[in-house]
Motif scaffolding. Sequence first.
Motif, PDB file in Angstrom:
ATOM      1  N   PHE A  11       0.824  -1.194   0.000  1.00  0.00           N
ATOM      2  CA  PHE A  11       0.000   0.000   0.000  1.00  0.00           C
ATOM      3  C   PHE A  11       0.865   1.253   0.000  1.00  0.00           C
ATOM      4  O   PHE A  11       1.728   1.419   0.848  1.00  0.00           O
ATOM      5  N   LEU A  12       0.638   2.134  -0.972  1.00  0.00           N
ATOM      6  CA  LEU A  12       1.316   3.430  -1.038  1.00  0.00           C
ATOM      7  C   LEU A  12       0.285   4.522  -0.771  1.00  0.00           C
ATOM      8  O   LEU A  12      -0.628   4.716  -1.572  1.00  0.00           O
ATOM      9  N   PRO A  13       0.397   5.243   0.354  1.00  0.00           N
ATOM     10  CA  PRO A  13      -0.585   6.291   0.644  1.00  0.00           C
ATOM     11  C   PRO A  13      -0.463   7.455  -0.327  1.00  0.00           C
ATOM     12  O   PRO A  13       0.611   7.693  -0.892  1.00  0.00           O
ATOM     13  N   LEU A  14      -1.571   8.167  -0.512  1.00  0.00           N
ATOM     14  CA  LEU A  14      -1.545   9.359  -1.363  1.00  0.00           C
ATOM     15  C   LEU A  14      -0.608  10.397  -0.772  1.00  0.00           C
ATOM     16  O   LEU A  14      -0.540  10.578   0.435  1.00  0.00           O
ATOM     17  N   ASP A  15       0.091  11.073  -1.648  1.00  0.00           N
ATOM     18  CA  ASP A  15       0.997  12.132  -1.228  1.00  0.00           C
ATOM     19  C   ASP A  15       0.828  13.259  -2.234  1.00  0.00           C
ATOM     20  O   ASP A  15       1.099  13.086  -3.414  1.00  0.00           O
ATOM     21  N   PHE A  16       0.346  14.400  -1.768  1.00  0.00           N
ATOM     22  CA  PHE A  16       0.103  15.524  -2.672  1.00  0.00           C
ATOM     23  C   PHE A  16       1.227  16.542  -2.643  1.00  0.00           C
ATOM     24  O   PHE A  16       1.019  17.704  -2.919  1.00  0.00           O
ATOM     25  N   SER A  17       2.433  16.081  -2.320  1.00  0.00           N
ATOM     26  CA  SER A  17       3.563  17.000  -2.394  1.00  0.00           C
ATOM     27  C   SER A  17       3.782  17.392  -3.847  1.00  0.00           C
ATOM     28  O   SER A  17       3.226  16.789  -4.765  1.00  0.00           O
ATOM     29  N   GLU A  18       4.580  18.360  -4.076  1.00  0.00           N
ATOM     30  CA  GLU A  18       4.669  19.029  -5.375  1.00  0.00           C
ATOM     31  C   GLU A  18       4.875  18.089  -6.560  1.00  0.00           C
ATOM     32  O   GLU A  18       4.271  18.266  -7.600  1.00  0.00           O
ATOM     33  N   ASN A  19       5.724  17.090  -6.443  1.00  0.00           N
ATOM     34  CA  ASN A  19       6.039  16.260  -7.604  1.00  0.00           C
ATOM     35  C   ASN A  19       5.297  14.931  -7.647  1.00  0.00           C
ATOM     36  O   ASN A  19       5.446  14.180  -8.583  1.00  0.00           O
ATOM     37  N   THR A  20       4.503  14.631  -6.651  1.00  0.00           N
ATOM     38  CA  THR A  20       3.826  13.348  -6.613  1.00  0.00           C
ATOM     39  C   THR A  20       2.651  13.326  -7.575  1.00  0.00           C
ATOM     40  O   THR A  20       1.876  14.258  -7.634  1.00  0.00           O
ATOM     41  N   GLY A  21       2.514  12.255  -8.327  1.00  0.00           N
ATOM     42  CA  GLY A  21       1.367  12.079  -9.199  1.00  0.00           C
ATOM     43  C   GLY A  21       1.501  12.741 -10.553  1.00  0.00           C
ATOM     44  O   GLY A  21       0.695  12.515 -11.428  1.00  0.00           O
ATOM     45  N   ARG A  22       2.520  13.519 -10.748  1.00  0.00           N
ATOM     46  CA  ARG A  22       2.683  14.165 -12.054  1.00  0.00           C
ATOM     47  C   ARG A  22       3.351  13.185 -13.011  1.00  0.00           C
ATOM     48  O   ARG A  22       4.297  12.513 -12.663  1.00  0.00           O
ATOM     49  N   ASN A  23       2.832  13.120 -14.212  1.00  0.00           N
ATOM     50  CA  ASN A  23       3.503  12.287 -15.209  1.00  0.00           C
ATOM     51  C   ASN A  23       4.109  13.182 -16.277  1.00  0.00           C
ATOM     52  O   ASN A  23       4.036  14.403 -16.192  1.00  0.00           O
ATOM     53  N   LYS A  24       4.719  12.575 -17.271  1.00  0.00           N
ATOM     54  CA  LYS A  24       5.461  13.375 -18.253  1.00  0.00           C
ATOM     55  C   LYS A  24       4.584  14.327 -19.067  1.00  0.00           C
ATOM     56  O   LYS A  24       5.073  15.254 -19.673  1.00  0.00           O
ATOM     57  N   THR A  25       3.254  14.135 -19.040  1.00  0.00           N
ATOM     58  CA  THR A  25       2.377  15.059 -19.758  1.00  0.00           C
ATOM     59  C   THR A  25       1.939  16.221 -18.884  1.00  0.00           C
ATOM     60  O   THR A  25       1.232  17.104 -19.336  1.00  0.00           O
ATOM     61  N   GLU A  27       0.002  15.880 -16.196  1.00  0.00           N
ATOM     62  CA  GLU A  27      -1.347  15.588 -15.741  1.00  0.00           C
ATOM     63  C   GLU A  27      -1.274  15.007 -14.330  1.00  0.00           C
ATOM     64  O   GLU A  27      -0.538  14.064 -14.082  1.00  0.00           O
ATOM     65  N   TYR A  28      -2.053  15.590 -13.381  1.00  0.00           N
ATOM     66  CA  TYR A  28      -1.992  15.121 -12.004  1.00  0.00           C
ATOM     67  C   TYR A  28      -3.171  15.669 -11.210  1.00  0.00           C
ATOM     68  O   TYR A  28      -3.921  16.513 -11.680  1.00  0.00           O
ATOM     69  N   ASN A  40      -3.788  19.679 -15.686  1.00  0.00           N
ATOM     70  CA  ASN A  40      -3.163  19.190 -16.906  1.00  0.00           C
ATOM     71  C   ASN A  40      -2.540  20.390 -17.612  1.00  0.00           C
ATOM     72  O   ASN A  40      -3.249  21.240 -18.144  1.00  0.00           O
ATOM     73  N   ARG A  41      -1.244  20.452 -17.576  1.00  0.00           N
ATOM     74  CA  ARG A  41      -0.512  21.598 -18.130  1.00  0.00           C
ATOM     75  C   ARG A  41      -0.801  21.786 -19.616  1.00  0.00           C
ATOM     76  O   ARG A  41      -0.985  22.899 -20.092  1.00  0.00           O
ATOM     77  N   SER A  42      -0.892  20.698 -20.379  1.00  0.00           N
ATOM     78  CA  SER A  42      -1.043  20.835 -21.832  1.00  0.00           C
ATOM     79  C   SER A  42      -2.448  21.252 -22.247  1.00  0.00           C
ATOM     80  O   SER A  42      -2.637  21.758 -23.353  1.00  0.00           O
ATOM     81  N   THR A  43      -3.466  21.043 -21.394  1.00  0.00           N
ATOM     82  CA  THR A  43      -4.837  21.422 -21.751  1.00  0.00           C
ATOM     83  C   THR A  43      -5.364  22.566 -20.896  1.00  0.00           C
ATOM     84  O   THR A  43      -6.567  22.822 -20.890  1.00  0.00           O
ATOM     85  N   GLN A  44      -4.484  23.244 -20.184  1.00  0.00           N
ATOM     86  CA  GLN A  44      -4.863  24.341 -19.299  1.00  0.00           C
ATOM     87  C   GLN A  44      -5.908  23.893 -18.278  1.00  0.00           C
ATOM     88  O   GLN A  44      -6.889  24.568 -18.018  1.00  0.00           O
ATOM     89  N   ASN A  45      -5.696  22.699 -17.719  1.00  0.00           N
ATOM     90  CA  ASN A  45      -6.520  22.101 -16.660  1.00  0.00           C
ATOM     91  C   ASN A  45      -7.935  21.744 -17.088  1.00  0.00           C
ATOM     92  O   ASN A  45      -8.814  21.567 -16.260  1.00  0.00           O
ATOM     93  N   ILE A  46      -8.175  21.628 -18.370  1.00  0.00           N
ATOM     94  CA  ILE A  46      -9.485  21.243 -18.872  1.00  0.00           C
ATOM     95  C   ILE A  46      -9.426  19.786 -19.316  1.00  0.00           C
ATOM     96  O   ILE A  46      -8.501  19.377 -20.017  1.00  0.00           O
ATOM     97  N   LEU A  47     -10.402  19.006 -18.890  1.00  0.00           N
ATOM     98  CA  LEU A  47     -10.502  17.624 -19.331  1.00  0.00           C
ATOM     99  C   LEU A  47     -11.193  17.628 -20.688  1.00  0.00           C
ATOM    100  O   LEU A  47     -12.328  18.081 -20.822  1.00  0.00           O
ATOM    101  N   MET A  48     -10.488  17.150 -21.691  1.00  0.00           N
ATOM    102  CA  MET A  48     -10.992  17.205 -23.055  1.00  0.00           C
ATOM    103  C   MET A  48     -12.130  16.210 -23.264  1.00  0.00           C
ATOM    104  O   MET A  48     -12.220  15.210 -22.550  1.00  0.00           O
ATOM    105  N   PRO A  49     -13.026  16.466 -24.238  1.00  0.00           N
ATOM    106  CA  PRO A  49     -14.147  15.552 -24.504  1.00  0.00           C
ATOM    107  C   PRO A  49     -13.652  14.128 -24.775  1.00  0.00           C
ATOM    108  O   PRO A  49     -12.603  13.930 -25.389  1.00  0.00           O
TER     109      PRO A  49
END
Length: 110
Positions: A11-25, A27-28, A40-49
């Motif tokens: 079990f890995l607990p959630l960690d919302f520190s600055e770099n956790t959960g971010r992937n190369k796109t 998105e986090y 989501n940096r590439s979509t200006q935080n909008i979830l695309m259709p």
Amino acid sequence: MELGTLVNDFFLPLDFSENTGRNKTGEYWTKEGEYLYYRNRSTQNILMPQKETPPVYSAIRLNPDLTSEFLAQWTDCEIPIFIQAIQTGVFETEDRAWEAFDHLEGKNDA
């Protein structure tokens, strides 16, 4: 209870520190106050259709200090888990998004 993910039965607990959960796109999920927000940096935080967000968590763990004897008392217990989601990207502010949500739920009807 604690939210997280399982990796090889560990079990890995959630960690919302600055770099956790971010992937190369870029998105986090991030925690601000008592809410979680999709980023989501590439979509200006909008979830695309037709797209889905990555999961925030995939496992829930009870307090690891609880003994098996204590837990045995609760074998017939159900724990309901409620999740709310609201789209904020089309609203001027987060408060406006919640006002719209409350209206849908009938909380602000005159």
